[in-house]
Design a protein around this motif. Structure first.
Motif, PDB file in Angstrom:
ATOM      1  N   SER A  70       9.228  -4.507  -6.607  1.00  0.00           N
ATOM      2  CA  SER A  70       8.269  -3.713  -5.845  1.00  0.00           C
ATOM      3  C   SER A  70       6.993  -3.538  -6.655  1.00  0.00           C
ATOM      4  O   SER A  70       7.037  -3.472  -7.891  1.00  0.00           O
ATOM      5  CB  SER A  70       8.863  -2.337  -5.515  1.00  0.00           C
ATOM      6  N   ILE A  71       5.862  -3.450  -5.961  1.00  0.00           N
ATOM      7  CA  ILE A  71       4.601  -3.159  -6.639  1.00  0.00           C
ATOM      8  C   ILE A  71       4.645  -1.772  -7.268  1.00  0.00           C
ATOM      9  O   ILE A  71       3.921  -1.473  -8.215  1.00  0.00           O
ATOM     10  CB  ILE A  71       3.404  -3.272  -5.651  1.00  0.00           C
ATOM     11  N   GLY A  72       5.552  -0.923  -6.755  1.00  0.00           N
ATOM     12  CA  GLY A  72       5.720   0.411  -7.318  1.00  0.00           C
ATOM     13  C   GLY A  72       6.195   0.404  -8.753  1.00  0.00           C
ATOM     14  O   GLY A  72       6.036   1.393  -9.476  1.00  0.00           O
ATOM     15  N   VAL A  89      -0.264 -11.511  -4.849  1.00  0.00           N
ATOM     16  CA  VAL A  89       0.825 -10.757  -5.473  1.00  0.00           C
ATOM     17  C   VAL A  89       2.146 -11.031  -4.765  1.00  0.00           C
ATOM     18  O   VAL A  89       3.180 -11.248  -5.405  1.00  0.00           O
ATOM     19  CB  VAL A  89       0.507  -9.243  -5.465  1.00  0.00           C
ATOM     20  N   LEU A  90       2.125 -11.044  -3.432  1.00  0.00           N
ATOM     21  CA  LEU A  90       3.351 -11.301  -2.688  1.00  0.00           C
ATOM     22  C   LEU A  90       3.880 -12.707  -2.946  1.00  0.00           C
ATOM     23  O   LEU A  90       5.091 -12.927  -3.015  1.00  0.00           O
ATOM     24  CB  LEU A  90       3.101 -11.089  -1.194  1.00  0.00           C
ATOM     25  N   TYR A 145       0.806  -1.226   0.000  1.00  0.00           N
ATOM     26  CA  TYR A 145       0.000   0.000   0.000  1.00  0.00           C
ATOM     27  C   TYR A 145       0.840   1.277   0.000  1.00  0.00           C
ATOM     28  O   TYR A 145       0.336   2.346  -0.327  1.00  0.00           O
ATOM     29  CB  TYR A 145      -0.945  -0.003   1.210  1.00  0.00           C
ATOM     30  N   GLY A 146       2.099   1.166   0.363  1.00  0.00           N
ATOM     31  CA  GLY A 146       2.963   2.354   0.385  1.00  0.00           C
ATOM     32  C   GLY A 146       4.381   2.022  -0.025  1.00  0.00           C
ATOM     33  O   GLY A 146       5.316   2.164   0.760  1.00  0.00           O
ATOM     34  N   PRO A 147       4.574   1.565  -1.277  1.00  0.00           N
ATOM     35  CA  PRO A 147       5.918   1.161  -1.716  1.00  0.00           C
ATOM     36  C   PRO A 147       6.873   2.356  -1.797  1.00  0.00           C
ATOM     37  O   PRO A 147       6.605   3.328  -2.490  1.00  0.00           O
ATOM     38  CB  PRO A 147       5.664   0.551  -3.098  1.00  0.00           C
TER      39      PRO A 147
END
Length: 336
Positions: free
Chosen positions: A163-165, A184-185, A127-129
């Motif tokens: 990273s999801i970022g 996803v992880l 939620y906060g990459p």
């Protein structure tokens, strides 16, 4: 005899409040002259979960008075797509957000590279990459290559990063429920070509939620490094995190705790000023029997280089020495 063994195994609860027999984890039981061989099939079992499972099976069978004449041998099979070989997986955690966890994860990872290790960094803060910012990796510059369903991480400053970022625009909100995050992880961990790594650093989100529980079930963690500042509100949240990692069903070793933003230097006297309180984390570590890994001062250079996306240890000798000492302490706690 097999009936007696199965009855013992039905008392072993693993995941989702189901015993290992009804969950289908027990594939076969072989009886030899002097031993029992129990074949289990686990999907990506974390080391601490495997150890707990072995302990509970042994205890349950011992209660059935089977161990008087029979020795237990266990084979645990893991089904994963990845051919990666990762020797040590370490998670960086904090109870509270905003304590500099990602900055520390970044500089520990680069410190390990400078020591000659092969290192990966998994940004698990869905939620906060923050890791793409720490390495100045822009989403538009990322060009993933998929081969046989596997992702290749991006390499920056010698660190393999995922990273999801990399898959979302800067500032884009990730509005996902727990099962989606878990999926996803799992892909990031097991469907990524990490290659051969000496260390994989996992940057956890703050708090004690779904992401933590999912990762702890999926990853064979060697240990946790906790980051905190000294004020009571931060230590209160850290206390909850420590409690989670020490829950019997989780039980991941805590390698130590780092005090971040420990002090600032007075411009006039050059003395240390403890903005968040003096020795709060050090005293907490003694109280909780956690190794104190070191303290990192609140320096403008750390903020400046982090904003530029440059690991500060590459640009400042004083800060580099601080991080190298902390990293050496972590390696020592791993007994490598």
């Amino acid at each position: 005899m097999k009936k007696k063994i199965e009855k013992a195994l039905e008392k072993v609860i693993f995941i989702d409040n189901k015993n290992i027999v009804e969950s289908g984890l027990v594939k076969k039981i072989d009886l030899l002259s002097n031993e029992i061989i129990i074949y289990l099939s686990l999907s990506n079992p974390a080391m601490h979960l495997k150890n707990r499972l072995i302990k509970e099976i042994t205890h349950s069978i011992k209660n059935q008075n089977i161990l008087d004449t029979i020795r237990i041998k266990m084979e645990i099979k893991s089904d994963t797509k990845t051919k990666s070989v990762i020797k040590n997986i370490i998670a960086i955690a904090s109870g509270k957000g905003g304590v500099g966890k990602s900055t520390i994860a970044t500089n520990i990872a680069v410190s390990l590279v400078k020591m000659g290790f092969h290192v990966g960094l998994l940004d698990a803060d869905i939620y906060g990459p923050s890791i793409p910012l720490m390495f100045n990796i822009e989403e538009k510059s990322v060009n993933f290559q998929h081969k046989n369903g596997m992702m290749n991480p991006i390499t920056s400053y010698g660190v393999k990063i995922l990273s999801i970022g990399f898959f979302s625009k800067y500032g884009q909100a990730i509005v996902w429920r727990g099962p989606m995050v878990t999926k996803v992880l799992r892909q990031f961990m097991h469907e990524t070509n990490w290659g051969k790594l000496d260390f994989l650093i996992v940057d956890l989100p703050p708090g004690t939620g779904d992401i933590h529980l999912s990762l702890l079930q999926e990853i064979s963690l060697k240990g946790i490094v906790i980051v905190s500042t000294s004020q009571k509100i931060a230590l209160s949240d850290v206390n909850r995190s420590v409690g989670m990692f020490r829950i019997r069903s989780i039980s991941v070793p805590i390698l130590g705790i780092i005090e971040n933003m420990s002090y600032v230097f007075s411009k006039k006297t050059k003395e240390k000023c403890y903005f968040f309180g003096k020795n709060g984390v050090r005293n907490f570590s003694k109280k909780m029997n956690i190794f104190f890994l070191g303290e990192i001062p609140m320096l403008q250079k750390i903020r400046e280089y982090s904003d530029l996306g440059i690991p500060v240890i590459l640009e400042n000798e004083h800060i580099r020495n601080i991080f190298l000492k902390i990293t050496e302490n972590i390696i020592h706690k791993l007994q490598l």
